[in-house]
Design an enzyme around this catalytic site. Structure first.
Site, PDB file in Angstrom:
ATOM      1  N   PRO A 292      -7.480   5.119   5.149  1.00 47.66           N
ATOM      2  CA  PRO A 292      -6.672   3.936   5.446  1.00 47.66           C
ATOM      3  C   PRO A 292      -6.543   3.025   4.231  1.00 47.66           C
ATOM      4  O   PRO A 292      -7.508   2.806   3.504  1.00 47.66           O
ATOM      5  CB  PRO A 292      -7.468   3.242   6.557  1.00 47.66           C
ATOM      6  CG  PRO A 292      -8.878   3.683   6.348  1.00 47.66           C
ATOM      7  CD  PRO A 292      -8.798   5.081   5.799  1.00 47.66           C
ATOM      8  N   GLY A 293      -5.355   2.517   4.029  1.00 48.38           N
ATOM      9  CA  GLY A 293      -5.146   1.537   2.960  1.00 48.38           C
ATOM     10  C   GLY A 293      -4.641   0.261   3.574  1.00 48.38           C
ATOM     11  O   GLY A 293      -5.345  -0.732   3.738  1.00 48.38           O
ATOM     12  N   CYS A 362      16.652 -13.448 -10.103  1.00 47.22           N
ATOM     13  CA  CYS A 362      18.079 -13.368 -10.344  1.00 47.22           C
ATOM     14  C   CYS A 362      18.617 -12.064  -9.763  1.00 47.22           C
ATOM     15  O   CYS A 362      18.924 -11.121 -10.484  1.00 47.22           O
ATOM     16  CB  CYS A 362      18.325 -13.440 -11.847  1.00 47.22           C
ATOM     17  SG  CYS A 362      20.033 -13.753 -12.220  1.00 47.22           S
TER      18      CYS A 362
HETATM   19  N1  LLP Z   1      -3.654   8.633   1.420  1.00 54.13           N
HETATM   20  C1  LLP Z   1      -2.591   9.095   0.763  1.00 54.13           C
HETATM   21  C2  LLP Z   1      -2.637  10.410   0.166  1.00 54.13           C
HETATM   22  C3  LLP Z   1      -1.454   8.310   0.645  1.00 54.13           C
HETATM   23  O1  LLP Z   1      -0.409   8.784  -0.005  1.00 54.13           O
HETATM   24  C4  LLP Z   1      -1.432   7.020   1.214  1.00 54.13           C
HETATM   25  C5  LLP Z   1      -0.267   6.159   1.079  1.00 54.13           C
HETATM   26  C6  LLP Z   1      -2.579   6.571   1.892  1.00 54.13           C
HETATM   27  C7  LLP Z   1      -3.668   7.412   1.991  1.00 54.13           C
HETATM   28  C8  LLP Z   1      -2.670   5.207   2.526  1.00 54.13           C
HETATM   29  O2  LLP Z   1      -1.737   5.010   3.524  1.00 54.13           O
HETATM   30  P1  LLP Z   1      -1.775   3.674   4.409  1.00 54.13           P
HETATM   31  O3  LLP Z   1      -2.991   3.741   5.271  1.00 54.13           O
HETATM   32  O4  LLP Z   1      -1.835   2.527   3.472  1.00 54.13           O
HETATM   33  O5  LLP Z   1      -0.520   3.719   5.175  1.00 54.13           O
HETATM   34  N2  LLP Z   1       4.507   1.350  -0.667  1.00 54.13           N
HETATM   35  C9  LLP Z   1       4.663   1.690   0.740  1.00 54.13           C
HETATM   36  C10 LLP Z   1       3.521   2.519   1.243  1.00 54.13           C
HETATM   37  C11 LLP Z   1       3.339   3.811   0.490  1.00 54.13           C
HETATM   38  C12 LLP Z   1       2.164   4.589   0.979  1.00 54.13           C
HETATM   39  C13 LLP Z   1       1.902   5.739   0.080  1.00 54.13           C
HETATM   40  N3  LLP Z   1       0.762   6.500   0.422  1.00 54.13           N
HETATM   41  C14 LLP Z   1       4.794   0.396   1.538  1.00 54.13           C
HETATM   42  O6  LLP Z   1       4.776  -0.683   0.944  1.00 54.13           O
HETATM   43  O7  LLP Z   1       4.945   0.444   2.745  1.00 54.13           O
END
Ligand code: LLP
Length: 432
Positions: A292-293, A362
């Site tokens: 989780p991120g 801008c």
């Molecule tokens: N593990 C892998 C291999 C990933 O590619 C990602 C996210 C995560 C874990 C974490 O995912 P999460 O739990 O945060 O959903 N910039 C985009 C999100 C891109 C996510 C990319 N990979 C946004 O702002 O929504």
């Protein structure tokens, strides 16, 4: 009352985060300002680690996906909470090294890791390299040979599930730059090939099916497919895979219409699927990893802005411009992401008017929130955009040469600066 449960209102009728008055934070640290509730971040970490213990007998590891928000302080928090770390670049890895993160719990991802990045990882004894493709595998085997090391690897698999759409679909994932495909046999082939290579120790398989997902079913399907792959590898090739990494992607509440599944429910259901497939196929239970991120940090963060010009275009739109924008939060311009916002004073005031909260860059698309019902707001007022703890600071830029805002963490009712505001000199420090 608010979409984030670490927010409140104090006796001055000001918004609080982690019990601290947001107006006072703005006074002390100036705006724009990222504020994160460290206690909430830790609570989120514990929610995952606790569920892993409860539902999977502690035979798992939660990795914090540092792309969501990376700095020394968050790496230290993740380490203290017993999490591992997902890094996807040399910069994220370097941050982890400098934070003193236990390297054996670092998982290095990415679809195009360079020779320098892999060398840095191996020299620092990173726990796992999550190999994306055959080219990388050869590169890695060569570097490991030169350094005289054996490297433990996992493989990024495309399980054929695309959960990016609202109703997840099971086709189309072959067209992805990440990983090797399951259904074409590509995954099996690279793993068999890797298991014969010198200096490579195959230990795991990994998948990540998308982000901001509200549905449990795609995760269960992924768990089923990936555990079946582990069983197939054992049956057909005698290859024992001891780690199953199911990625991240758990959705969070950005606005009142978002309805995320409680985080531990994912782990409970996924554990049941993995245990069942293992029992049916006679395979030893692998260690489960999750990454989780967003769900660790997003619900713990806000961005505080000062309002400047309020431009009413009769019968068209009212633009409320703030002192930040797409440089500190590019998620509207990139994905038309939706956010909620509150005035810092009297946050529960009646939302009487539809306005658009715009940034100062801008660029016409530099919007933070389009068409939000908002209380009366004037120049000089403070507003907070909610749930900005993930993919805001980490995706910020210096567009228009705007210095990046600082990050302040709240813990035990006190604030501390964890990332300084960029100065004008920071902006030109690499100019020659
Ligand atoms: N593990 C892998 C291999 C990933 O590619 C990602 C996210 C995560 C874990 C974490 O995912 P999460 O739990 O945060 O959903 N910039 C985009 C999100 C891109 C996510 C990319 N990979 C946004 O702002 O929504």
């Amino acid at each position: 009352m608010f979409v984030m449960d670490c927010l409140g209102v104090n006796e001055k009728n000001n918004l609080t985060i982690g019990g601290v008055d947001v107006a006072e934070l703005a006074q002390e640290y100036q705006t724009p300002l990222y504020v994160m509730d460290e206690d909430k971040i830790r609570e989120n970490c514990r929610c995952y680690t606790g569920a892993m213990k409860r539902y999977y007998d502690g035979n798992g590891l939660v990795l914090y996906a540092s792309k969501a928000f990376s700095c020394l302080h968050i790496c230290r928090i993740a380490a203290e909470e017993g999490l591992g770390l997902d890094v996807v670049s040399d910069g994220e890895l370097y941050t982890a090294i400098k934070a003193g993160f236990p390297m054996d719990k670092v998982y290095f991802h990415g679809n195009n890791k360079t020779e320098d990045e892999l060398t840095l990882a191996l020299e620092n004894n990173v726990g796992r390299i999550v190999v994306d493709n055959k080219f990388e595998l050869s590169l890695l085997s060569g570097i490991a040979g030169r350094l005289g090391k054996e490297v433990a690897v996992s493989f990024r698999i495309k399980p054929g599930i695309d959960a990016h759409t609202h109703d997840f679909i099971m086709t189309g994932q072959i067209d992805s730059k990440f990983g090797v495909a399951l259904e074409t046999g590509e995954a099996e082939e690279i793993i068999v090939y890797a298991s014969q290579l010198p200096n490579i120790n195959v230990v795991g398989v990994h998948c990540h099916i998308g982000s901001q997902i509200f549905d449990i079913d795609p995760f269960l399907l992924a768990a089923d497919k990936m555990t079946s792959l582990i069983a197939d590898l054992k049956d057909r090739h005698g290859i024992v895979i001891s780690e199953l990494n199911l990625g991240g992607g758990y959705g969070i509440k950005y606005t009142s219409s978002d309805d995320p599944v409680p985080y531990d429910a994912y782990i409970k259901s996924v554990s049941e699927v993995v245990k069942k497939v293992c029992a049916d196929r006679g395979v030893t239970l692998p260690k489960i990893l999750m990454e989780p991120g967003r769900s660790i940090v997003a619900p713990a963060g806000i961005t505080v802005y000062s309002v400047g010009a309020v431009k009413e275009i009769p019968d068209v739109r009212t633009y409320v411009s703030v002192d930040g924008g797409m440089a500190d939060n590019p998620r509207y311009i990139m994905y038309e992401s939706k956010y909620d916002a509150l005035p810092v004073h009297d946050p529960a005031a009646k939302r009487e008017k539809i306005v658009t909260i715009a940034g100062k860059c801008c660029e016409s698309g530099d919007i933070l929130i389009k068409d939000i019902a908002f209380p009366k707001i004037d120049a000089g007022d403070l507003i907070a955009v909610l749930a900005t703890g993930a993919y805001n600071y980490s995706m910020s830029s210096n567009y228009n040469r705007i210095p990046k805002p600082p990050v302040v963490m709240i813990s035990g009712g006190k604030s501390k600066l964890v990332v300084k505001r960029e100065s004008y000199d920071d902006l030109i420090k690499n100019d020659i």
